[in-house]
Design a protein around this motif. Structure first.
Motif, mmCIF file in Angstrom:
data_model
loop_
_atom_site.group_PDB
_atom_site.id
_atom_site.type_symbol
_atom_site.label_atom_id
_atom_site.label_comp_id
_atom_site.label_asym_id
_atom_site.label_seq_id
_atom_site.Cartn_x
_atom_site.Cartn_y
_atom_site.Cartn_z
ATOM 1 N N PRO A 9 -6.476 0.542 -4.056
ATOM 2 C CA PRO A 9 -5.803 0.495 -5.495
ATOM 3 C C PRO A 9 -4.197 0.645 -5.391
ATOM 4 O O PRO A 9 -3.617 0.261 -6.395
ATOM 5 N N VAL A 10 -3.540 1.274 -4.334
ATOM 6 C CA VAL A 10 -2.115 1.068 -4.423
ATOM 7 C C VAL A 10 -1.700 -0.079 -4.188
ATOM 8 O O VAL A 10 -0.685 -0.647 -4.955
ATOM 9 N N PHE A 11 -2.259 -0.963 -3.372
ATOM 10 C CA PHE A 11 -1.925 -2.539 -3.510
ATOM 11 C C PHE A 11 -2.142 -3.199 -4.610
ATOM 12 O O PHE A 11 -1.252 -4.140 -4.841
ATOM 13 N N GLU A 12 -3.297 -2.884 -5.308
ATOM 14 C CA GLU A 12 -3.388 -3.456 -6.535
ATOM 15 C C GLU A 12 -2.335 -3.032 -7.479
ATOM 16 O O GLU A 12 -2.007 -4.170 -8.293
ATOM 17 N N HIS A 13 -1.951 -2.064 -7.707
ATOM 18 C CA HIS A 13 -0.897 -1.390 -8.460
ATOM 19 C C HIS A 13 0.463 -2.330 -8.102
ATOM 20 O O HIS A 13 1.394 -2.604 -8.934
ATOM 21 N N ALA A 132 7.232 2.029 -2.872
ATOM 22 C CA ALA A 132 6.000 2.406 -2.322
ATOM 23 C C ALA A 132 5.666 3.889 -2.645
ATOM 24 O O ALA A 132 4.453 4.352 -2.735
ATOM 25 N N ILE A 133 6.467 4.829 -2.485
ATOM 26 C CA ILE A 133 6.503 6.329 -2.626
ATOM 27 C C ILE A 133 5.854 6.266 -4.071
ATOM 28 O O ILE A 133 4.869 6.921 -4.648
ATOM 29 N N GLU A 134 6.522 5.806 -5.102
ATOM 30 C CA GLU A 134 6.187 5.868 -6.705
ATOM 31 C C GLU A 134 4.652 5.212 -6.793
ATOM 32 O O GLU A 134 3.890 5.787 -7.694
ATOM 33 N N SER A 135 4.348 3.997 -6.107
ATOM 34 C CA SER A 135 2.845 3.442 -6.159
ATOM 35 C C SER A 135 2.005 4.521 -6.047
ATOM 36 O O SER A 135 0.960 4.451 -6.401
ATOM 37 N N HIS A 136 2.182 5.034 -4.685
ATOM 38 C CA HIS A 136 1.387 6.154 -4.135
ATOM 39 C C HIS A 136 1.078 7.133 -5.356
ATOM 40 O O HIS A 136 -0.044 7.708 -5.638
ATOM 41 N N LEU A 137 2.088 7.661 -5.676
ATOM 42 C CA LEU A 137 1.974 8.950 -6.877
ATOM 43 C C LEU A 137 1.632 8.474 -8.036
ATOM 44 O O LEU A 137 1.061 9.006 -8.831
ATOM 45 N N GLY A 141 -1.439 10.446 -7.768
ATOM 46 C CA GLY A 141 -0.740 11.633 -8.026
ATOM 47 C C GLY A 141 -0.261 12.418 -6.972
ATOM 48 O O GLY A 141 0.226 13.497 -7.090
ATOM 49 N N GLU A 142 -0.333 11.758 -5.741
ATOM 50 C CA GLU A 142 0.084 12.592 -4.597
ATOM 51 C C GLU A 142 0.351 11.470 -3.527
ATOM 52 O O GLU A 142 -0.008 10.351 -3.402
ATOM 53 N N LEU A 143 0.925 11.886 -2.515
ATOM 54 C CA LEU A 143 1.184 11.148 -1.221
ATOM 55 C C LEU A 143 0.346 11.609 -0.075
ATOM 56 O O LEU A 143 0.029 12.732 0.121
ATOM 57 N N PRO A 144 0.126 10.655 0.653
ATOM 58 C CA PRO A 144 -0.987 10.943 1.804
ATOM 59 C C PRO A 144 -0.187 11.694 3.173
ATOM 60 O O PRO A 144 -0.947 12.381 3.734
ATOM 61 N N HIS A 439 8.435 -8.290 -1.717
ATOM 62 C CA HIS A 439 7.188 -7.415 -2.203
ATOM 63 C C HIS A 439 6.386 -7.097 -0.958
ATOM 64 O O HIS A 439 5.499 -6.218 -0.983
ATOM 65 N N SER A 440 6.397 -7.635 0.016
ATOM 66 C CA SER A 440 5.723 -7.329 1.405
ATOM 67 C C SER A 440 6.231 -5.920 1.856
ATOM 68 O O SER A 440 5.646 -5.215 2.432
ATOM 69 N N GLY A 441 7.679 -5.686 1.682
ATOM 70 C CA GLY A 441 8.388 -4.367 2.088
ATOM 71 C C GLY A 441 7.581 -3.305 1.504
ATOM 72 O O GLY A 441 7.266 -2.216 1.892
ATOM 73 N N VAL A 442 7.323 -3.505 -0.072
ATOM 74 C CA VAL A 442 6.656 -2.502 -0.772
ATOM 75 C C VAL A 442 5.441 -1.977 -0.171
ATOM 76 O O VAL A 442 4.902 -1.187 -0.135
ATOM 77 N N ARG A 443 4.502 -3.356 0.108
ATOM 78 C CA ARG A 443 3.163 -3.080 0.723
ATOM 79 C C ARG A 443 3.430 -2.511 1.978
ATOM 80 O O ARG A 443 2.532 -1.599 2.229
ATOM 81 N N THR A 444 4.296 -2.839 2.753
ATOM 82 C CA THR A 444 4.294 -2.072 4.269
ATOM 83 C C THR A 444 4.734 -0.820 3.834
ATOM 84 O O THR A 444 4.144 0.396 4.646
ATOM 85 N N GLY A 445 5.702 -0.338 3.215
ATOM 86 C CA GLY A 445 6.197 0.983 2.855
ATOM 87 C C GLY A 445 4.715 1.919 2.496
ATOM 88 O O GLY A 445 4.499 2.941 2.979
ATOM 89 N N ALA A 446 3.981 1.355 1.521
ATOM 90 C CA ALA A 446 2.752 2.084 1.107
ATOM 91 C C ALA A 446 1.893 2.201 2.115
ATOM 92 O O ALA A 446 1.092 3.268 2.312
ATOM 93 N N ALA A 447 1.529 0.938 2.951
ATOM 94 C CA ALA A 447 0.532 1.253 3.931
ATOM 95 C C ALA A 447 1.049 2.217 4.971
ATOM 96 O O ALA A 447 0.270 2.940 5.709
#
Length: 459
Positions: A9-13, A132-137, A141-144, A439-447
């Motif tokens: 769902p983070v990737f979807e966001h 990436a941080i914002e997307s997880h939050l 609602g929290e970071l892993p 955009h792939s950088g945002v995905r990589t940061g989230a992953a």
């Protein structure tokens, strides 16, 4: 290719917000922050302070004797690792302006690339980390895992205060690893993890002989020529075979490990395309030295500029009274800038004592993290999740970054995960970042945050 139900769902966001994320990056890039000229630094520092607070981080702006540091933190994941994400919000001057196809601080999209000063180096890359941080939050609602974000305002002028800052504020920077998103990917376009950065020292060599320029006929053969003095000195520092011959310079160079050698053997290389792209007929000597061995494991001595005498049209038969050479040496683990400068000074005093040796800054230390680090595997998984392919592992980055403050002062492993395209033209006119890379950088940061969250904090 999300690696778990939590990351999907983070990737979807992230995918749903591609246009909004791009618009926000464009707005960020419109704000100049040129450290060398002290333009816009305070404004962008305060902009980041508000930005980090708005996405849910505890944010602070900490002054230094130069430009301030911006810190954001989220530490509500007990038992999980803490990652320190480093970036810099200062950018290079935009000169020469007449070489830009569009104004440097009016971001413009052309052919799938965003053109603006600082987009690749480094605003686009650390902004991807912030998103990436914002997307997880937003999604969970929290970071892993726990996160400390450190953004510097002086990287483009050599990071003169970051070491002192890290020593004085180490209690604010307690982390298990550091990750820097900066620099270009490999020229093949493949995602990349770098395990170190070369250090650097710079110095000038100035020679004066006569009190003024003189006639080359009336005085030639009698008055010494400072240009020749410097040429002869330089010839004692690096020979025609490409060997640096400054006494003791290589004493502390560490040989590559078996893992390092294996890693560079896997790096793609189209040598003919490389030479053709730069208009080269050959590589620098020594010709038998492998390509990546030069860039990862060997120090360099570069003449950045040679100034003296007449350079205008036609002929001026002058014997100049002064000449100047500007040089840099790229350092590899475990060379020390001050020790190297002492050895260069001693060499100059031995071979040309009339030449003035000038150092304005003490330089930057190299950094090195072992490929066998326990954090290598989660970083690799993050790239596979974000890109669908394994990243290339590069034992040491070719340029210089202040990652030594993490490895040598904080004592933690440090990694460089570049998000920008290999032809980003950083420091040059028409700096750019492809939209896909952003955009792939945002995905990589989230992953990355997700994969670190699957680990336990070290004891």
């Amino acid at each position: 290719m999300a690696s778990s139900a939590a990351l999907a769902p983070v990737f979807e966001h992230i995918e749903a917000n591609r246009p909004a994320f791009l618009d926000r990056l464009i707005d960020y890039l419109r704000h100049p922050s040129i450290s060398a000229e002290n333009i816009g630094i305070a404004e962008v520092g305060n902009l980041l302070l508000r930005m980090l607070g708005d996405i849910g981080l505890q944010a602070s702006l900490i002054p230094t004797e130069g430009h301030p540091m911006v810190i954001g933190r989220w530490e509500k994941a007990p038992g999980k690792p803490t990652v320190l994400l480093y970036g810099h919000y200062d950018v290079q001057p935009a000169d020469p302006l007449d070489k830009w196809l569009s104004p440097p601080f009016e971001p413009t999209i052309r052919d799938g690339r965003l053109y603006a000063r600082g987009v690749g180096d480094n605003k686009g890359q650390h902004f991807a980390q912030i998103l990436a941080i914002e997307s997880h939050l937003k999604v969970h609602g929290e970071l892993p895992c726990n996160v400390i974000l450190l953004l510097e305002g002086e990287e483009e002028i050599g990071s003169p205060r970051i070491a002192g800052f890290v020593r004085a504020h180490s209690h604010l920077l307690k982390a298990d690893l550091a990750v820097t998103a900066d620099g270009p990917r490999h020229a093949s376009g493949a995602p990349t993890i770098k395990f170190g950065s070369r250090g650097v020292v710079s110095f000038d060599l100035r020679c004066r002989h006569a009190s003024r320029d003189v006639h080359s006929g009336n005085f030639g053969g009698v008055v010494p020529n400072p240009i020749w003095t410097l040429v002869h000195l330089l010839a004692t520092m690096k020979n025609a075979d490409g060997e640096i011959t400054i006494e003791g310079l290589h004493d502390d160079v560490l040989p590559p490990t078996a893992e390092d050698i294996e890693a560079i053997a896997r790096l793609p290389l189209d040598l003919d395309a490389f030479k053709q792209g730069l208009g080269l007929s050959r590589l620098d000597a020594p010709l038998e030295r492998p390509f990546y061995d030069r860039l990862c494991f060997q120090p360099t001595l570069t003449i950045n500029g040679f100034h003296g005498g007449y350079g205008g049209p036609g002929t001026k038969t002058v014997l100049p009274n002064e000449a100047l050479v500007k040089c840099d040496i790229r350092l590899v683990e475990a060379q020390d800038p001050q020790d190297v400068l002492r050895k260069v000074r001693a060499h100059v005093e031995k071979h040309a004592p009339e030449v003035e040796f000038i150092v304005e800054e003490m330089g930057m230390q190299p950094s090195k993290t072992q490929i066998a680090s326990p954090y290598t595997a989660p970083l690799r998984r993050a790239f596979v999740a974000a890109h669908g392919e394994e990243p290339l592992l590069i034992p040491a980055g070719f340029g210089s970054l202040p990652n030594y403050v993490f490895t040598k002062i904080l004592g933690i492993p440090a990694f460089v995960t570049p998000y920008a395209n290999h032809d980003e033209a950083n420091h040059a006119p028409n700096e750019n970042m492809t939209l896909d890379c952003f955009h792939s950088g945002v995905r990589t940061g989230a992953a990355l945050l997700h994969e670190l969250g699957q680990m336990k904090a070290p004891a």
